[in-house]
Scaffold this motif. Structure first.
Motif, short mmCIF file in Angstrom:
data_model
loop_
_atom_site.label_atom_id
_atom_site.label_comp_id
_atom_site.label_asym_id
_atom_site.label_seq_id
_atom_site.Cartn_x
_atom_site.Cartn_y
_atom_site.Cartn_z
N TRP A 83 0.70 -1.09 0.13
CA TRP A 83 0.10 0.16 0.17
C TRP A 83 0.91 1.32 -0.02
O TRP A 83 0.64 2.31 -0.60
N ALA A 84 1.73 1.15 0.87
CA ALA A 84 2.87 2.41 1.02
C ALA A 84 3.56 2.48 -0.33
O ALA A 84 3.80 3.64 -0.63
N ALA A 85 4.14 1.31 -1.08
CA ALA A 85 4.78 1.27 -2.18
C ALA A 85 3.86 1.96 -3.25
O ALA A 85 4.52 2.66 -3.95
N LEU A 86 2.65 1.54 -3.35
CA LEU A 86 1.88 2.10 -4.52
C LEU A 86 1.59 3.61 -4.35
O LEU A 86 1.59 4.38 -5.46
N GLU A 87 1.64 4.05 -3.30
CA GLU A 87 1.46 5.52 -3.09
C GLU A 87 2.80 6.24 -3.46
O GLU A 87 2.73 7.07 -4.06
N GLU A 88 3.78 5.50 -3.12
CA GLU A 88 5.01 6.12 -3.50
C GLU A 88 5.09 6.20 -5.14
O GLU A 88 5.77 6.88 -5.72
N TRP A 89 4.97 5.06 -5.55
CA TRP A 89 5.03 4.65 -7.15
C TRP A 89 4.06 5.78 -7.70
O TRP A 89 4.46 6.28 -8.87
N GLU A 90 2.83 6.08 -7.29
CA GLU A 90 1.98 7.09 -7.83
C GLU A 90 2.60 8.23 -7.90
O GLU A 90 2.63 9.19 -8.82
N PHE A 91 3.08 9.03 -6.72
CA PHE A 91 3.93 9.95 -6.76
C PHE A 91 5.09 10.01 -7.63
O PHE A 91 5.22 11.08 -8.63
N LEU A 92 5.72 8.90 -7.75
CA LEU A 92 6.81 9.02 -8.99
C LEU A 92 6.61 9.13 -10.25
O LEU A 92 7.22 9.90 -11.09
N LEU A 93 5.57 8.74 -10.67
CA LEU A 93 5.02 8.31 -11.95
C LEU A 93 4.18 9.60 -12.30
O LEU A 93 4.21 9.84 -13.52
N GLU A 94 3.64 10.40 -11.30
CA GLU A 94 3.15 11.74 -11.45
C GLU A 94 4.29 12.59 -11.94
O GLU A 94 4.15 13.50 -12.72
N GLN A 95 5.47 12.56 -11.12
CA GLN A 95 6.67 13.33 -11.47
C GLN A 95 7.10 13.04 -12.78
O GLN A 95 7.47 13.85 -13.59
N LYS A 96 7.13 11.95 -13.27
CA LYS A 96 7.74 11.57 -14.43
C LYS A 96 7.18 10.19 -14.94
O LYS A 96 7.30 9.28 -14.29
N SER A 97 6.39 10.25 -16.02
CA SER A 97 5.58 8.74 -16.35
C SER A 97 6.67 7.83 -16.81
O SER A 97 7.87 7.97 -17.20
N LEU A 98 6.18 6.50 -16.58
CA LEU A 98 6.65 5.45 -17.12
C LEU A 98 7.11 5.58 -18.77
O LEU A 98 8.46 5.17 -19.10
N PHE A 99 6.28 6.22 -19.71
CA PHE A 99 6.80 6.51 -20.99
C PHE A 99 7.94 7.30 -21.10
O PHE A 99 9.04 7.06 -21.92
N LYS A 100 8.10 8.61 -20.29
CA LYS A 100 9.01 9.28 -20.29
C LYS A 100 10.45 8.74 -19.77
O LYS A 100 11.58 8.78 -20.22
N ARG A 101 10.25 7.84 -18.84
CA ARG A 101 11.38 7.06 -18.55
C ARG A 101 12.03 6.08 -19.40
O ARG A 101 13.03 5.92 -19.64
N VAL A 102 11.14 5.40 -20.19
CA VAL A 102 11.56 4.53 -21.19
C VAL A 102 12.17 5.40 -22.42
O VAL A 102 13.28 4.83 -22.84
N ASN A 103 11.62 6.40 -22.58
CA ASN A 103 12.07 7.13 -23.81
C ASN A 103 13.51 7.71 -23.42
O ASN A 103 14.56 7.81 -24.26
N GLU A 104 13.70 8.09 -22.04
CA GLU A 104 15.04 8.61 -21.73
C GLU A 104 16.01 7.54 -21.73
O GLU A 104 17.27 7.54 -22.35
#
Length: 317
Positions: A134-155
């Motif tokens: 549950w805590a990990a999901l909250e953290e992941w949601e925050f991190l993906l809001e800062q930078k999406s998975l698409f942007k991370r893959v593109n980098e």
């Protein structure tokens, strides 16, 4: 889970969907356990209505982070099930108000008891696990809001492809590429000017013989980018970074960044303390690149180019 062990983190979405399917199947059984004729996907909308006596579909969508069409569809399904009323009387006829029916209110009492038990079950599951999902999901949601998975893959794609890029010094065999790459981008946005032809037709005389340099970016041995370091006769600036051009077919491989970095490094090696450039603000990717390299806006110098509407400098440290 052999497949996920074999494929690894590439299958993140598939693994999350599988877990969602497992939990959703159990959720349907849980509703049956509490004698609730209810679909799991209704829960976010239904729960919001238990807190708000009357609310619009738009407000529900904003509250739970779903699209308005998705919420509208769920509301219609719950209207059919007799759990929700819509088009309630309101002073503002533009607002489509929805609220729970008597049947919905009775069901909400069952679901509130169910929520107590589900909360306790999830807490039990968390206590048995090494990692708090549950805590990990909250953290992941925050991190993906800062930078999406698409942007991370593109980098990562850019980083991998940039490893196939070579930055080399200009030789006469690249004169045609130096001119063609610059003509291509200038003609796309502006018109070629006299100062362009001077540098592009005679790079040895206009740039190299005066103490400047030209760098060429090769991708799989093909020239796809160029940039020049031009000696300036100015008391404030040593060199101008100019004539940067990257082929459209090679964009997205960090070639502009690699050329810019190399030009700054060469300027530093030549003893430069300040680097100057001219551009146009419609070239947003280029302006962003210059800012990333450390350039800042300045003004006051005369320019031979009609297209120039921004001048920038970099203090080399």
């Amino acid at each position: 889970m052999v497949f996920f062990n074999k494929v690894g983190k590439v299958a993140l979405g598939s693994r999350l969907r599988l877990m969602t399917a497992i939990i959703t199947d159990d959720a349907a059984k849980v509703y049956e356990l509490y004698e609730a004729d209810f679909m799991p996907k209704w829960f976010p909308v239904f729960y919001t209505l238990t807190e708000e006596r009357e609310i619009t579909i738009t407000e529900i969508a904003n509250e739970i982070g779903h699209s308005q069409p998705s919420v509208s569809k769920i509301v219609q399904e719950m209207i059919t099930a007799g759990l929700v009323n819509d088009n309630l009387k309101t002073t503002d006829k533009r607002r489509n108000i929805v609220a729970l029916t008597e049947k919905g209110l009775i069901l909400s009492k069952k679901i509130k008891l169910q929520c107590i038990d589900v909360e306790a079950a999830v807490e039990s599951l968390i206590s048995e696990s090494n990692h708090n999902l549950w805590a990990a999901l909250e953290e992941w949601e925050f991190l993906l809001e800062q930078k999406s998975l698409f942007k991370r893959v593109n980098e990562q794609k850019k980083m991998r492809e940039s490893q196939d890029v070579q930055i080399i010094e200009y030789t006469p065999e690249y004169q045609e590429a130096f001119k063609a790459l610059n003509e291509e981008w200038i003609s796309t946005y502006f018109e070629m000017e006299e100062a362009d032809y001077k540098a592009l037709d005679n790079p040895k005389e206009y740039i190299l013989d005066k103490g400047g340099k030209i760098l060429v970016a090769l991708y799989k041995n093909e020239p796809v980018g160029v940039c020049a370091l031009i000696k300036m006769n100015d008391e404030n600036y040593d060199f101008e970074m100019a004539k940067m051009a990257v082929s459209p077919k090679a964009q997205g491989k960090s070639i502009g960044w690699l050329l810019g970095e190399a030009i700054v490094k060469n300027a530093k090696e030549l003893g430069a303390s300040k680097l100057y450039l001219e551009s146009n603000t419609i070239l947003k990717p280029a302006i962003n690149l210059y800012h990333k390299l450390g350039f800042e806006k300045v003004s006051g110098l005369a320019t031979p180019y009609k297209r120039c509407n921004i001048q920038m400098e970099l203090i080399i440290k």
